[in-house]
Design a protein around this motif. Structure first.
Motif, PDB file in Angstrom:
ATOM      1  N   UNK A  37      50.711   1.062 -21.635  1.00  0.00           N
ATOM      2  CA  UNK A  37      50.781   2.293 -22.323  1.00  0.00           C
ATOM      3  C   UNK A  37      51.882   3.423 -22.440  1.00  0.00           C
ATOM      4  N   UNK A  38      52.807   3.323 -21.665  1.00  0.00           N
ATOM      5  CA  UNK A  38      53.708   4.791 -21.552  1.00  0.00           C
ATOM      6  C   UNK A  38      55.181   4.196 -22.813  1.00  0.00           C
ATOM      7  N   UNK A  39      55.137   3.010 -22.947  1.00  0.00           N
ATOM      8  CA  UNK A  39      56.072   2.029 -24.168  1.00  0.00           C
ATOM      9  C   UNK A  39      55.584   2.456 -25.581  1.00  0.00           C
ATOM     10  N   UNK A  40      54.406   2.825 -25.523  1.00  0.00           N
ATOM     11  CA  UNK A  40      53.496   2.078 -26.730  1.00  0.00           C
ATOM     12  C   UNK A  40      53.431   3.726 -27.406  1.00  0.00           C
ATOM     13  N   UNK A  41      52.941   4.769 -26.705  1.00  0.00           N
ATOM     14  CA  UNK A  41      52.873   6.205 -26.554  1.00  0.00           C
ATOM     15  C   UNK A  41      54.376   6.901 -27.398  1.00  0.00           C
ATOM     16  N   UNK A  42      55.819   6.316 -27.058  1.00  0.00           N
ATOM     17  CA  UNK A  42      56.753   6.041 -27.834  1.00  0.00           C
ATOM     18  C   UNK A  42      56.965   6.660 -29.288  1.00  0.00           C
ATOM     19  N   UNK A  92      51.350  -2.386 -37.877  1.00  0.00           N
ATOM     20  CA  UNK A  92      50.729  -3.190 -36.839  1.00  0.00           C
ATOM     21  C   UNK A  92      49.926  -1.855 -35.488  1.00  0.00           C
ATOM     22  N   UNK A  93      51.132  -0.457 -35.376  1.00  0.00           N
ATOM     23  CA  UNK A  93      50.534  -0.284 -34.244  1.00  0.00           C
ATOM     24  C   UNK A  93      49.278   0.346 -34.578  1.00  0.00           C
ATOM     25  N   UNK A  94      48.905   0.628 -35.651  1.00  0.00           N
ATOM     26  CA  UNK A  94      47.706   1.379 -36.131  1.00  0.00           C
ATOM     27  C   UNK A  94      46.572   0.401 -35.064  1.00  0.00           C
ATOM     28  N   UNK A 133      47.269   7.313 -38.593  1.00  0.00           N
ATOM     29  CA  UNK A 133      47.764   6.290 -37.695  1.00  0.00           C
ATOM     30  C   UNK A 133      49.229   6.940 -36.916  1.00  0.00           C
ATOM     31  N   UNK A 134      49.263   8.216 -37.145  1.00  0.00           N
ATOM     32  CA  UNK A 134      50.430   9.108 -37.248  1.00  0.00           C
ATOM     33  C   UNK A 134      49.838   9.766 -36.224  1.00  0.00           C
ATOM     34  N   UNK A 135      48.723  10.629 -36.597  1.00  0.00           N
ATOM     35  CA  UNK A 135      47.432  12.106 -35.601  1.00  0.00           C
ATOM     36  C   UNK A 135      46.974  10.509 -33.985  1.00  0.00           C
ATOM     37  N   UNK A 136      46.878   9.674 -34.694  1.00  0.00           N
ATOM     38  CA  UNK A 136      46.813   8.861 -33.276  1.00  0.00           C
ATOM     39  C   UNK A 136      47.781   8.496 -32.505  1.00  0.00           C
ATOM     40  N   UNK A 137      48.807   8.596 -32.929  1.00  0.00           N
ATOM     41  CA  UNK A 137      49.762   8.361 -32.267  1.00  0.00           C
ATOM     42  C   UNK A 137      50.529  10.027 -31.529  1.00  0.00           C
ATOM     43  N   UNK A 138      50.490  11.078 -31.956  1.00  0.00           N
ATOM     44  CA  UNK A 138      51.236  12.416 -31.190  1.00  0.00           C
ATOM     45  C   UNK A 138      49.865  12.551 -30.001  1.00  0.00           C
ATOM     46  N   UNK A 139      47.924  12.346 -30.434  1.00  0.00           N
ATOM     47  CA  UNK A 139      47.660  12.496 -28.974  1.00  0.00           C
ATOM     48  C   UNK A 139      48.193  11.556 -28.347  1.00  0.00           C
TER      49      UNK A 139
END
Ligand SMILES: Nc1nc2c(ncn2[C@@H]2O[C@H](COP(=O)(O)OP(=O)(O)OP(=O)(O)O)[C@@H](O)[C@H]2O)c(=O)[nH]1
Ligand SMILES: [Mg+2]
Length: 424
Positions: free
Chosen positions: A245-250, A96-98, A200-206
């Motif tokens: 956004x700050x928590x989700x970007x962790x 569900x992160x994606x 998902x990991x690529x988006x998480x990185x950005x």
């Protein structure tokens, strides 16, 4: 001569083990009695079969979820999963992160698109559209571009290869969590993280490098000014995700149940979800058909649901000031009334129990408290009070009237006011 037709023997069914035994014992009777006994035994078996079938019909409940796009149908399915199959949801929680990321990317894209439109009319007199502000936003946009560029491939992986059309956002087939495309090729290739995980990991990185900029954009006075002023239609959950956004970007972010309930993913086609539900002391099998709002607009789907026991119709009553995405001239509340009239008039569904969820009452209350006037969008509302009690009552009466006018079988319509994002 026409072929002799004989009734088909009843298929073997569970719980009929006694049949063979009783027929075996009959064969030892005298022939004339045997025929009568066989007839009696058949009668008994037929009655028992009919009772079992009747009982099964009662126990196998089939419920159709119907309503325009974005009305809350899939959210009810998530609530049921949390209630009746929480493990299944827990096992797929990271996927569900994606979906959460996509909701954020879509919101940011929509905001920037709308600012583009605003800034196409340069007005240095306007404090929200000055040269300095335009330059500030252009700088933020430039820095967010690498993040926004990941939206398309992430959406593609999530929807199992279906390309998605902007601006509506990601679409998923029912059961998408089970059917994520695996890697192809050599065994070592197959063992790599799935393509969805890579995307998902690529988006998480950005996202981790862009979180503070997204926060600045979301809190920017220009954005806060134009969203209500121009009635920019962000998804209902956009603010919920942007605020966090700050928590989700962790790096270790895992969606909570509330996050999952808030995610907006358009359903493609019809999803079938079966739950074992205990009521009246029995375990009942209840199958829900989650009919995509896009399909719901074409009533040609109805014949597939001839055996439906019940139909739950979703009408988001907070949408009185919104218009259909693909038909901007049609008010969403008006469209819901048209749709329920067509459902009531449909003869194929005439035996189904009808339930109406007047959904998203939390948003309706928010809008009324923010001073949005119903009368501006629904002129027949006249000068009635712009309060939740009065507005919700007025809307309910309109749905009841549509039902009274169009229902083919004079059924009762069970009406509930609902908020699907609060845990049931
Ligand atoms: N605030 C609020 N949001 C809701 C409520 N019900 C649903 N939502 C949100 O509305 C969005 C759309 O809900 P869905 O359940 O995906 O809508 P749907 O009817 O399945 O839409 P389609 O699949 O396009 O037919 C999601 O982001 C939900 O979290 C509600 O009662 N209140
Ligand atoms: Mg859906």
């Amino acid at each position: 001569m026409p072929a002799l037709t004989v009734p088909k023997p009843a298929p073997p069914s569970l719980g009929l083990g006694g049949r063979r035994r009783s027929w075996a014992s009959l064969s030892s009777n005298p022939p004339e009695n045997a025929a009568q006994n066989v007839n009696k035994a058949i009668d008994v078996e037929l009655k028992r079969d009919a009772m079992i079938r009747k009982e099964r019909n009662v126990r196998e409940v089939k419920v159709i979820l119907f309503g325009q796009p974005d009305s809350g149908k899939s959210t009810l399915i998530k609530q049921l999963q949390l209630l009746y199959a929480p493990d299944a949801l827990d096992n797929k929680r990271t996927l569900w992160r994606a979906a959460v990321f996509l909701n954020i990317l879509k919101a940011v894209r929509m905001i920037l698109m709308d600012l583009d439109l605003e800034f196409s009319y340069e007005d240095d007199e306007d404090e929200f559209n000055s040269r300095q502000i335009r330059q500030e936003i252009a700088a933020i946009r430039g820095k967010l571009l690498p993040l926004l560029a990941t939206e398309e491939s992430l959406a593609m992986e999530l929807s199992g290869g279906v390309s998605f059309s902007r601006p509506s956002g990601a679409r998923v087939r029912p059961g998408w969590q089970q059917s994520i495309i695996p890697n192809e090729g050599s065994p070592s290739e197959k063992e790599k993280p799935s393509r969805l995980l890579q995307a998902t990991n690529l988006t998480a990185k950005y996202l981790s490098i862009s979180a503070s900029l997204i926060g600045i954009l979301w809190r920017h006075p220009t954005v806060n000014n134009y969203i209500p002023l121009r009635k920019i239609q962000l998804d209902d959950s956009a603010s919920y995700f942007l605020e966090q956004i700050d928590q989700i970007a962790q790096a270790d972010y895992i969606p909570t149940n509330n996050d999952i309930l808030r995610v907006r993913l358009t359903t493609l086609g019809v999803g079938e979800h079966t739950f074992a539900v205990k009521f009246a002391g029995k375990i009942n099998t209840v199958t829900y058909f989650d009919v995509s709002g896009a399909c719901g607009r074409r009533l040609s789907w109805i014949p597939y649901f001839e055996a439906a026991t019940s139909l739950i119709f979703f009408a988001p009553i907070s949408a009185f000031d919104e218009y259909l995405e693909d038909d901007p001239a049609t008010n969403r509340l008006h469209h819901s009334l048209q749709l329920i009239s067509a459902i009531c008039a449909n003869r194929i569904l005439r035996h189904a129990h009808l339930v109406l969820f007047l959904n998203k009452i939390d948003l309706l209350k928010q809008k009324l408290e923010a001073g949005i006037e119903v009368q501006k969008y629904i002129t027949s509302y006249g000068d009635r009070p712009n309060t939740y009690e009065s507005v919700s009552d007025y809307f309910r009466n309109h749905f009841l009237q549509a039902h009274r006018r169009h229902d083919v079988s004079r059924r009762e319509l069970h009406v509930h006011f609902s908020c699907m994002i609060v845990r049931l």
